[in-house]
Structures are given as C-alpha cells and as structure tokens.
Design an enzyme around this catalytic site. Sequence first.
Site, mmCIF file in Angstrom:
data_model
loop_
_atom_site.group_PDB
_atom_site.id
_atom_site.type_symbol
_atom_site.label_atom_id
_atom_site.label_comp_id
_atom_site.label_asym_id
_atom_site.label_seq_id
_atom_site.Cartn_x
_atom_site.Cartn_y
_atom_site.Cartn_z
ATOM 1 N N GLY A 2 0.835 -1.187 0.000
ATOM 2 C CA GLY A 2 0.000 0.000 0.000
ATOM 3 C C GLY A 2 0.873 1.241 0.000
ATOM 4 O O GLY A 2 2.054 1.178 0.357
ATOM 5 N N CYS A 9 5.422 -5.965 1.834
ATOM 6 C CA CYS A 9 5.695 -4.535 1.722
ATOM 7 C C CYS A 9 5.011 -3.764 2.859
ATOM 8 O O CYS A 9 5.429 -3.872 3.999
ATOM 9 C CB CYS A 9 5.286 -4.029 0.339
ATOM 10 N N TYR A 10 3.945 -3.011 2.567
ATOM 11 C CA TYR A 10 3.233 -2.301 3.628
ATOM 12 C C TYR A 10 2.729 -3.287 4.677
ATOM 13 O O TYR A 10 2.751 -3.005 5.883
ATOM 14 C CB TYR A 10 2.047 -1.527 3.037
ATOM 15 N N HIS A 52 8.319 -7.679 -3.239
ATOM 16 C CA HIS A 52 7.060 -8.176 -3.810
ATOM 17 C C HIS A 52 7.276 -9.540 -4.482
ATOM 18 O O HIS A 52 7.710 -9.609 -5.636
ATOM 19 C CB HIS A 52 6.513 -7.170 -4.832
ATOM 20 N N GLU A 81 5.057 -11.454 -5.585
ATOM 21 C CA GLU A 81 3.998 -11.736 -6.555
ATOM 22 C C GLU A 81 4.343 -11.320 -7.978
ATOM 23 O O GLU A 81 3.701 -11.778 -8.932
ATOM 24 C CB GLU A 81 2.695 -11.050 -6.127
ATOM 25 N N ASP A 129 -14.699 -11.212 -22.371
ATOM 26 C CA ASP A 129 -15.380 -11.247 -21.074
ATOM 27 C C ASP A 129 -16.894 -11.309 -21.210
ATOM 28 O O ASP A 129 -17.547 -12.182 -20.643
ATOM 29 C CB ASP A 129 -14.979 -10.037 -20.238
ATOM 30 N N LYS A 135 -8.092 -12.655 -16.757
ATOM 31 C CA LYS A 135 -8.363 -12.880 -18.174
ATOM 32 C C LYS A 135 -8.046 -14.308 -18.608
ATOM 33 O O LYS A 135 -8.835 -14.926 -19.337
ATOM 34 C CB LYS A 135 -7.555 -11.883 -19.011
#
Length: 520
Positions: free
Chosen positions: A53, A80-81, A175, A177, A233, A376
């Site tokens: 964040g 992180c945050y 991070h 991810e 979508d 997606k």
Amino acid sequence: MDKVIILDFGGQYKQLIARRVRELGVYCEIHPYTKSLEEIRKMDPKGIILTGGPASVFLEESPSYEKALFETGIPILGICYGAQLMAYRCGGEVKTAPTSEYGHAELIIGSGKDPEAAAGSLLMAGVARSSGCWMSHTDYIAVPPKGFTVTAHTADCPVAAMEDPFRRLYAVQFHPEVVHTDEGTKILRNFVIDVCGCAGDWEMAGFAQRTIAELREKIGNGKVLLGLSGGVDSSVAAALLSKAVGKQLTCVFVDHGLLRKNEGDEVEAVFGPKGDFELNFVRVNAAKHFYKKLADVTDPEKKRRIIGAEFINVFEEEAKKIGHVDFLAQGTIYPDVVESGTGSGGAVIKSHHNVGGLPKHVDFKEIVEPLRSLFKDEVRKVGLELGLPRKLVYRQPFPGPGLGVRIVGDITEEKVRIVQDADAIFREELARAGIDTGAGQFFAALSNMRSVGVMGDGRTYDYAVVLRGVLTSDFMTAEAAEIPWSVLQTCMNRIINEVKGVNRVLYDLTSKPPGTIELE
C-alpha cells in the site's frame, strides 16, 4: 476447500497476489482491510496475506489493523506495507528509509550479521542464497519486533524478510507476486503449502458447470439483460448465462462505432439469430450518436466517462423497449475492479464503464457478474470449458471504450476509419508471420501528432499511427513484444500506402508499469 484470504491495504498488485496463489492450486479471496476479525474467523482461512500500500504505517490516518490479528495463530504473510504493519503492530520500529528502493534489488538470504539466520525457515526453504527481487518502498523496518528473526536483506534494506515461526508470522519487504522477483513463486508456495498446510488441489476445471448451476438456481424463472460488447469477457458471460437460462437472457449489443474493422458484423454472426447460442440478441447501431457526443473532447478520462455514460444511455433506451427484467448481467473481471480503485481505497488507474456505472433507469432487481473474481486467462479457460470456439476465446481483448482509448486527442469518424484500417493490416500481418498474439494484446492506435512527409513528389502533413504489442498473462503487468523488424517494416509499408491520412508509423516499447496497455 482450503482458503487463503488477502487483506487489501491499497496495494495495486493485490490481484497479482491472488493470481499467484491460485496458480499454486489454492483458492483465495481478496477483502478490504476493514473486514472485522470476527468475520475473518468465521471464514476459517488457512492463511492470511497482507498486501502492500502507498501509506506509512506510523501515520494516524493510514490504514491499519488491530494487534489481535497477529495473535490468532493463523499464518500471516505481510508483503511490503503489510510487512511494515506487522512489524509496527508487534512492537518493532518502522521509519522513513535513508535510501528508498524502487525496482530491482539483490536479495540475500540471512541477516547482515548472520548468513545462516534463515536456516530452518519454512518460508525461505530452497530459495537461492542470492537472487533478484522487486522493491517499491519509501519506509522500512528499522528494528524488527522481539521474537522475530531477520531472514533476508538487501544492500539498502536490513530487514528484507523476517519471521516469528512460533506465532506463525512472516514478512517480506519485497514483492514476491511480480515476475521480477526470481524466487517469488517459490516463496509464496512455501507459505501457502508448507506454512499454511494447504493441499494445493483447487483448480479451475468445473468452474463453468458450477457457475451455471448457481446461476440457474439464483435466476430461477427470472429475465436477464446483458450488455454484450463482443469481447472475451462479455462473450463468456453471455455463454454462461445462455447455458443456464437460455431465452430468459436478452443480450443488447450497442455498436458505438468504435469497434475494430467489421467487428460489429462478426459479433452478430456469433450471437445473433444465426449463431449457436440460445438467447435473444438485439443490435443497436449508434455510431453517429457517439461521434456527436465525443466531438472536440480530448481529455482521456472525459472520453471514457462520455463513452461509458452514453453506452448506458443507449442501453437504457433499448432496455425500456424490453421492459422489466429481474437481473442485469455484466462481464466484469478482476482487473476491471482493481484498476477502477473499487473495494478498499486503491488508486484509480482508469475508469471502466462496467464497474460502478450501473444504469439508473433500467427496471431490474439485482446485478449478476459471474466472472468478477477471475483474471483474463481464467476467463479463457472457462470459455474453453464451455466449448466456445478457440478463435473466439483467444481473440484479442478489446477495451469497453473501444477505439476511443486508442485515439489520442479528439475523436472523428475519419480517425476511427484510420485506426480500423491500420489495425486490420497490423493483425493480418502478425497472423501471416505466425506470431502468437494470444499471450498478450496487439493493436494499432492513432497518435495526435501530425508531421511532414514525402509521398511521390509531394509534401504530406498526416498522422502517425502507433503499433503496440505487449505480452502478459494477467494484464496487471506487461512487457513490449519483440516483433521481428521485417514484420514491422511490412506493416509500415502497407499502412502508409493503403491507409489514407497516415505518413508515419511508430512502435511503442513501453512496459506496464510505468505505462498502461492502452494509450489512454
């Protein structure tokens, strides 16, 4: 079913965390940091991940969480945050970093004082002693809380990772991810599988049938109205609803004149009366209306808002002819939600017409968004599970505002024609060259730049077309595609010679971040 929940503190990459966890075969959900501890306990998660964040944990107005969260015994990973919040709430010290870290850094396992500090760590098991990681922080953990061991550091960050295995608390400043962190997937796997004890047996297979059954039960004999754009979508959403309720579904296709070349007719061929789906299909040709509303508008967000608002207005006018419906359906997916800043105070990257833009004058009881929790690539898997043609499932994604966000500056019918023709040539040449465009997004856009050129013996003063190709799996990050020079040259020659009004062709190399996939 094992479940990991993600508490969002405003991190723009919360969706990436969820995507990576799902790739490990563990189901996860994202919830705002305002979710109460009582609610969390009722969800019975196997683990909790705290996102990054933009705030500073030591400021009073910053998002926070009660200390009791860290005393539940539920495994927690702070990123992180989230790592700083864990340190702050558990008695450590968080300060403004002497040196901020943004981008690549070398992650070194162990603390600066003890290279073997990570020995026996479940989180760092099997992680290379030295590897690349992605940092993005201004504050840092200056002093870890009592009971925590520092398990990794960088040159400028003394606490890049820390843990208290007794309380099952783990934290990383970087991070894991993002793809730029070399050992990120391994670290996340270590957390959800080894620390949390998840089986890793959740999979997408069966999602379509489960969702069809849920939709059928929820909708019953009700009528459903769907705004069909013809993109992946909304097409998968339409197919799911068609399988669930058949003719109870009406799809309204608003052709706003900002589609790719011949795309309106292609959408009608798939979903219209001669198509393979059992539903009611209504096409509204509204190009002139949209061009009039967009005349002289240059601000990208204003264009998005106008297109979104007029889409709803035209949709509403058509809906009035249909009368009362019980459910309004939309093809909203996860990236739409996060980029629109919906949920927990995340920054708005760009607005999406199908997020937070519900029609006010359509007579319906409830909204249905069967794909809201999917990325997606997961949507595509559902499409294949439904038996949709591979060509449709893997067609190039297309934004709701269409070519409105691929034309920089004001929008005119002539500019739309230029982009449609240039885009058709670009995609045709990519297909002819055998380039796989299914792993990203490839398109032509129109800059607002006009420049001097020479064609024949005459001077020209025409537009510059921008070709863009990006590779991505989740549309949250993307890298420019390396299209062979010969293919780009062929595209340039054809576009300049075949598309009136163009005398220059550019190729956009920008990644995401710092750019976005679309130009506007």
